[in-house]
Design an enzyme around this catalytic site. Structure first.
Site, short mmCIF file in Angstrom:
data_model
loop_
_atom_site.label_atom_id
_atom_site.label_comp_id
_atom_site.label_asym_id
_atom_site.label_seq_id
_atom_site.Cartn_x
_atom_site.Cartn_y
_atom_site.Cartn_z
N PHE A 232 0.93 -1.08 -0.27
CA PHE A 232 -0.34 0.07 -0.33
C PHE A 232 0.51 1.28 -0.05
O PHE A 232 -0.29 2.21 0.27
CB PHE A 232 -1.17 0.25 1.58
CG PHE A 232 -1.30 -1.26 1.50
CD1 PHE A 232 -2.71 -1.58 0.46
CD2 PHE A 232 -1.78 -2.28 2.66
CE1 PHE A 232 -3.27 -2.54 0.68
CE2 PHE A 232 -2.37 -3.60 2.62
CZ PHE A 232 -2.91 -3.81 1.67
N ASN A 623 -8.86 -6.23 -16.66
CA ASN A 623 -9.16 -7.61 -15.87
C ASN A 623 -9.63 -7.00 -14.80
O ASN A 623 -9.70 -6.12 -13.77
CB ASN A 623 -8.51 -8.18 -15.37
CG ASN A 623 -8.52 -9.71 -14.71
OD1 ASN A 623 -9.62 -9.99 -13.69
ND2 ASN A 623 -8.09 -10.84 -14.64
N PRO A 624 -11.13 -7.26 -15.66
CA PRO A 624 -12.99 -6.83 -14.34
C PRO A 624 -12.50 -7.45 -12.69
O PRO A 624 -13.13 -6.96 -12.19
CB PRO A 624 -14.02 -6.92 -15.37
CG PRO A 624 -13.50 -7.93 -16.36
CD PRO A 624 -12.18 -7.61 -16.68
N LYS A 693 -6.12 4.62 -17.38
CA LYS A 693 -5.98 5.45 -16.85
C LYS A 693 -5.42 4.71 -15.22
O LYS A 693 -4.82 6.21 -14.74
CB LYS A 693 -7.74 6.39 -16.15
CG LYS A 693 -8.04 7.19 -17.98
CD LYS A 693 -8.88 8.46 -17.61
CE LYS A 693 -10.26 8.47 -17.35
NZ LYS A 693 -10.39 9.59 -16.74
N GLU A 697 -5.56 3.70 -6.98
CA GLU A 697 -5.38 4.38 -5.79
C GLU A 697 -6.80 5.59 -5.90
O GLU A 697 -7.31 5.55 -4.53
CB GLU A 697 -4.65 6.16 -6.38
CG GLU A 697 -3.47 5.26 -6.62
CD GLU A 697 -2.07 4.88 -5.83
OE1 GLU A 697 -2.50 4.79 -4.36
OE2 GLU A 697 -1.65 4.10 -5.80
MO1 MOS Z 1 0.89 3.24 -3.41
S1 MOS Z 1 0.48 4.36 -2.22
O1 MOS Z 1 1.46 4.32 -4.32
O2 MOS Z 1 1.62 2.13 -3.26
#
Ligand code: MOS
Length: 730
Positions: A232, A623-624, A693, A697
């Site tokens: 993360f 990939n849905p 896109k 995040e």
């Molecule tokens: Mo993400 S905060 O760019 O691992």
């Protein structure tokens, strides 16, 4: 181009899933090397000051102990010139180099022994004495760094003239990433060459930093990291323990394994900084914004000025003529923060989206309508047109999915037994970025292929999505393509973060695969013995490893036959991606609208999420199934930020008092309701031909404010700090 693209867009299961669930995917700490020692860090028990003595006598006398390293005996390490490192030349490693303590938990010594237990025991016997000082820990106590400013129009005048003027202070807490996999490094020297197995999201940065600090060429540093158990953002840079493991291996002349404990991860890796985010907004009586002033302060360390993209949303998410932003980091006696999912925009969205909810309530306008009224026609920060911006559609789709018409206009008026029911929403965006990347694609004589690229896969499914891209480019089935990731011997890539992996590395893989397919086609159409001889190359398509002249099914042969007859044991190309100028011509972002339904116990203040809906404009979805998994993970993280996550510091000494997963709360299954993710169909044609896109995040941005706004709608209580606790609702 006539080559069919069949695998992209299909919800394939993870290609490495079986390895992971059967325990055969080796993580950094799983690596064992012949003759390996174990290192355990001794960390500072004061938040600021000087080390006045280190007694290692007892530790060193224990069986199995090979070394106890501190600033008293550590090799001096100085960063060299290195464009890819955070560290200016001449800077010292922030640990084991001098007697200063810069933050609580800073490594002050490391015990190295034959077994982990011996190293742990030795570390516990190291006695460190300090000349302790009071650390600066609060945003009001530290030294502000230089401001980052943005301005357009005349905000002071516009605010003075506004029909409605409101000032609010928002305070999202410091939070830690808490990936399941601990940070770990195994370091092995061979003369002046080093191999490290390391938890990292950026193989090439870890390689560059080790090369810099040990003053060896990058080619002599190999970083290996095939699997990552979540990160993360916490592994976007090498933390001091990585260098300490390499240092310990060098000093003991043995391979060394160093695994941070869960507790040490709170002090030894980064975190999302706490913010003080003040907004003054001006609007007309219908909720049309005229001005916004943002005063933003955030934590950083005394030795590094960490910043993130927290100002972008204020500049361009909504239309208004006047904006002023003042963003400062504040130097404190803490370790350096780092990006955490949706870094910058997630924090900004909490402040801005709650502020807009407050405005909507004040002027009596529906919060969705308020956003639509302030929707810009272009990016008013940069003046650029949007490449694609479908936030309106995200808002209307989300409103329909959650049943927004059920929302009570007056807060605190809908009940279900003891529970007050509320609906809330928030918008958000995350800028689309990409960076140069390369990938090697090889088609083997047996008709299989492999792709090598240095990128990590911290969990979003990069192994799988890249396999899909490569399979389409080569005209192979998914099963015959093997993706190899996480090794600095493979072609270099940007950080596995910032939602840039598919655009950057995906395009490199696509280009490499296309090149190899064209090589094979050229070979066939120029080969007198091929059924494809003489065909126009652009009339040849490849499916399931079989080249066919379009509309002439009899003129076909497999890659296998073609390569065998031509005595080629493989075809190979390195595909590369270099960003075009779309970023200078367009404002590019992925967009999200998040809707939340919450129930708040009217007496106890307990908050339960009943439903979350996220609708995303993220371009093409490769990939849905994996995309849905990303969205659900982003929402779960958002529930954590909204209601649970809070790194609590003791203001006497900087100790983190809840540095474990019992006291630091993250959502568990029982906290998670029905989550619904909807990706709008479509693609963004401007940056990359894949049309993506980025989505990792944006799915997190906007979740916490949507929940905060739903809590207000349920209770009439406006909570401006995160997490929203039971106490805050008393
Ligand atoms: Mo993400 S905060 O760019 O691992």
């Amino acid at each position: 181009m006539t080559q069919p693209r069949n695998a992209v867009g299909v919800g394939h299961a993870r290609v490495e899933g079986r390895l992971k669930v059967t325990g055969r995917a080796g993580y950094a700490a799983d690596q064992n090397v012949e003759g390996m020692l174990h290192a355990v860090i001794v960390d500072a028990t004061v938040g600021r000051g000087r080390i006045t003595g280190i007694d290692t006598t007892r530790a060193q006398a224990q069986p199995g102990v090979v070394a106890v390293i501190s600033h008293l005996n550590a090799t001096r390490l100085t960063y060299r010139e290195n464009p890819d490192s955070n560290h200016p030349p001449g800077e010292r490693l922030q640990a084991l180099q001098d007697d200063r303590v810069r933050f609580f938990g800073q490594p002050v010594a490391v015990a190295v022994a034959a077994t982990l237990q011996q190293a742990q025991h030795a570390a516990s016997l190291v006695t460190v004495t300090y000349d302790a000082e009071q650390p600066a820990l609060g945003l009001d106590e530290g030294t502000p760094n230089a401001a980052q400013n943005y301005a357009r129009g005349d905000t002071a005048d516009a605010l003075a003239a506004a029909d409605v003027r409101m000032t609010m202070a928002y305070a999202p807490a410091r939070t830690h990433h808490n990936p399941m996999e601990p940070h770990a490094t195994v370091a092995q020297w061979d003369g002046d060459r080093i191999t490290v197995w390391d938890k990292t999201q950026w193989i090439n940065a870890t390689q560059a930093e080790l090369a810099s600090v040990f003053d060896i060429p990058r080619s002599q540093v190999r970083v290996v990291n095939p699997y990552v158990g979540g990160a993360f953002g916490s592994a976007l840079r090498p933390w001091p323990h990585v260098i300490i493991a390499a240092l310990a291996a060098r000093m003991t002349r043995r391979p060394v394994k160093l695994v941070l404990t869960r507790r040490q991860m709170y002090f030894g890796t980064g975190y999302r900084p706490a913010y003080d985010y003040r907004i003054t907004l001006g609007a007309d009586r219908r909720g049309r914004l005229t001005a916004m002033e943002h005063t933003i302060r955030a934590e950083t360390s005394s030795y590094e000025d960490f910043r993130e993209a927290v100002t972008a949303a204020g500049e361009s998410l909504y239309s208004m003529p006047n904006v002023r932003i003042d963003y400062r980091s504040v130097a404190l006696d803490v370790n350096t923060p780092i990006w955490k999912r949706g870094p910058g925009p997630a924090t900004a969205a909490f402040a801005i989206e709650v502020a807009l909810d407050e405005l909507a309530h004040r002027v009596g306008v529906d919060p969705v309508d308020l956003r639509l009224r302030n929707e810009p026609e272009k990016d008013e920060g940069s003046g650029l047109p949007f490449s694609t911006r479908r936030l309106r559609e995200c808002l209307s789709t989300g409103a329909r999915e959650i049943g927004w018409q059920r929302r009570a206009r007056r807060p605190g008026t809908r009940r279900d037994g003891d529970w007050l029911i509320g609906l809330g929403m928030a918008a958000g965006n995350y800028h689309t970025v990409s960076a140069p990347a390369q990938a090697r694609v090889r088609l083997n004589a047996d008709g299989t292929a492999f792709v090598e690229t240095a990128s990590s896969d911290m969990g979003p499914g990069t192994y799988t999505s890249m396999t899909q891209v490569a399979a389409d480019a080569l005209g192979l089935t998914l099963e015959t393509v093997q993706m190899r990731l996480g090794d600095s011997l493979y072609p270099p890539t940007p950080p596995h973060g910032g939602s840039m992996t598919m655009a950057s590395i995906g395009t490199a893989v696509l280009n490499g695969g296309d090149t190899v397919r064209r090589q094979a086609i050229d070979l066939a159409v120029n080969d007198r013995n091929s059924p494809l001889y003489g065909a126009a190359p652009d009339k040849v398509v490849v499916r399931d490893g079989r080249l066919t002249v379009r509309d002439q099914p009899a003129r076909a042969e497999t890659y296998r036959r073609l390569l065998a007859r031509n005595d080629r044991d493989h075809l190979e190309a390195v595909g590369s991606y270099t960003p075009n100028d779309a970023g200078q011509r367009f404002s590019m972002s992925a967009y999200a609208a998040t809707f939340a339904e919450v129930a708040v116990d009217a007496t106890l203040g307990l908050i339960r999420i009943r439903k979350l809906v996220g609708v995303y404009d993220a371009g093409r979805i490769v990939n849905p199934r994996l995309a849905e998994s990303q969205a659900i993970g982003g929402m779960v993280g958002g529930i954590g930020a909204a209601l649970l996550e809070h790194t609590v510091t003791d203001d006497r000494d900087g100790r983190i008092v809840n540095a474990n997963l019992a006291d630091y709360l993250v959502p568990v299954n029982a906290d998670i309701p029905e989550l619904k993710a909807v990706y709008l169909n479509g693609e963004d044609p401007h940056m990359v031909s894949l049309g993506v896109k980025g989505l990792g995040e944006v799915v997190h941005v906007g979740v916490a404010p949507a929940i905060a706004n739903a809590v207000f709608n349920a209770t009439g209580r406006r909570v401006r700090s995160l997490p929203i606790t039971v106490e805050a609702l008393q």
